[in-house]
Design a protein around this motif. Sequence first.
Motif, PDB file in Angstrom:
ATOM      1  N   UNK A  25      11.953 -32.158 -19.655  1.00  0.00           N
ATOM      2  CA  UNK A  25      12.567 -32.284 -20.947  1.00  0.00           C
ATOM      3  C   UNK A  25      13.124 -33.695 -21.104  1.00  0.00           C
ATOM      4  N   UNK A  26      12.788 -34.346 -22.222  1.00  0.00           N
ATOM      5  CA  UNK A  26      13.264 -35.702 -22.518  1.00  0.00           C
ATOM      6  C   UNK A  26      14.420 -35.600 -23.502  1.00  0.00           C
ATOM      7  N   UNK A  27      15.527 -36.257 -23.133  1.00  0.00           N
ATOM      8  CA  UNK A  27      16.705 -36.285 -23.999  1.00  0.00           C
ATOM      9  C   UNK A  27      17.175 -37.729 -24.145  1.00  0.00           C
ATOM     10  N   UNK A  28      17.934 -37.958 -25.212  1.00  0.00           N
ATOM     11  CA  UNK A  28      18.475 -39.292 -25.478  1.00  0.00           C
ATOM     12  C   UNK A  28      19.987 -39.172 -25.629  1.00  0.00           C
ATOM     13  N   UNK A  29      20.713 -39.776 -24.699  1.00  0.00           N
ATOM     14  CA  UNK A  29      22.171 -39.734 -24.714  1.00  0.00           C
ATOM     15  C   UNK A  29      22.695 -41.088 -25.166  1.00  0.00           C
ATOM     16  N   UNK A  30      23.561 -41.113 -26.173  1.00  0.00           N
ATOM     17  CA  UNK A  30      24.125 -42.404 -26.595  1.00  0.00           C
ATOM     18  C   UNK A  30      24.716 -43.146 -25.399  1.00  0.00           C
TER      19      UNK A  30
ATOM     20  N   UNK B  80      20.453 -45.833 -26.230  1.00  0.00           N
ATOM     21  CA  UNK B  80      20.455 -44.512 -25.616  1.00  0.00           C
ATOM     22  C   UNK B  80      19.919 -44.585 -24.193  1.00  0.00           C
ATOM     23  N   UNK B  81      20.472 -43.739 -23.336  1.00  0.00           N
ATOM     24  CA  UNK B  81      19.858 -43.511 -22.044  1.00  0.00           C
ATOM     25  C   UNK B  81      18.674 -42.578 -22.265  1.00  0.00           C
ATOM     26  N   UNK B  82      17.588 -42.831 -21.565  1.00  0.00           N
ATOM     27  CA  UNK B  82      16.458 -41.907 -21.527  1.00  0.00           C
ATOM     28  C   UNK B  82      16.729 -40.988 -20.343  1.00  0.00           C
ATOM     29  N   UNK B  83      16.889 -39.701 -20.623  1.00  0.00           N
ATOM     30  CA  UNK B  83      17.213 -38.727 -19.587  1.00  0.00           C
ATOM     31  C   UNK B  83      16.070 -37.726 -19.510  1.00  0.00           C
TER      32      UNK B  83
ATOM     33  N   UNK C  73       8.133 -40.650 -24.214  1.00  0.00           N
ATOM     34  CA  UNK C  73       9.464 -41.075 -24.632  1.00  0.00           C
ATOM     35  C   UNK C  73       9.412 -41.622 -26.055  1.00  0.00           C
ATOM     36  N   UNK C  74       8.452 -42.486 -26.324  1.00  0.00           N
ATOM     37  CA  UNK C  74       8.338 -43.073 -27.658  1.00  0.00           C
ATOM     38  C   UNK C  74       8.102 -42.007 -28.730  1.00  0.00           C
ATOM     39  N   UNK C  75       7.197 -41.094 -28.479  1.00  0.00           N
ATOM     40  CA  UNK C  75       6.930 -40.028 -29.452  1.00  0.00           C
ATOM     41  C   UNK C  75       8.188 -39.226 -29.752  1.00  0.00           C
ATOM     42  N   UNK C  76       8.897 -38.828 -28.710  1.00  0.00           N
ATOM     43  CA  UNK C  76      10.107 -38.024 -28.893  1.00  0.00           C
ATOM     44  C   UNK C  76      11.200 -38.832 -29.596  1.00  0.00           C
ATOM     45  N   UNK C  77      11.391 -40.073 -29.193  1.00  0.00           N
ATOM     46  CA  UNK C  77      12.455 -40.893 -29.764  1.00  0.00           C
ATOM     47  C   UNK C  77      12.214 -41.168 -31.245  1.00  0.00           C
TER      48      UNK C  77
END
Length: 168
Positions: free
Chosen positions: A1-6, A52-55, A106-110
């Motif tokens: 799972x890809x998440x983006x944390x500020x 954002x951090x890529x998590x 990552x790019x697609x999700x972001x």
Amino acid sequence: MIEFEPLRKDDLQLVRGWLGREHVRRWWRDSIDESIREYEQAIDGLDPSAHYLIVVDGLPLGMIETYLVSDHPEWEEIVQVGEGVAGVDLLIGEEELTGRGLGPRVLEAFVAEVVFASPDTQACVAAVDEANRRSWRAFEKAGFHHVRDVEENGRPHRLMRLDRRYAP
């Protein structure tokens, strides 16, 4: 799972470490100290860019940022993309994870979750160093297309663009 944390100030040492790694240094345009100052200003609300951090699966693996091109007049003059266009930059901090298909995912999700979350954003662009084939191929795999070549810091770059209507 890809998440983006500020990005938070507590994350800056981790980002500083990534920026110092050879596989990142080779392509990152600003000095480490300039980059960290920029991130601190954004965290403090003094810069309109969002970082954002890529998590992935709970582990921070890199950083990604976005901004409106129109908020940066010098950059806008170079890329000449008009209103409603966001820029994006990313780095995968863990070298062993490069070249494994993570970048396009990552790019697609972001782009879907963050960049195009604003209805005013009609397109997203990135300038990728011409010599960084892995990076511009990741953008292509994420749906971006090569618009034209631009020069940044005296080096040729591919201006990659993804329009909202073509976003995955």
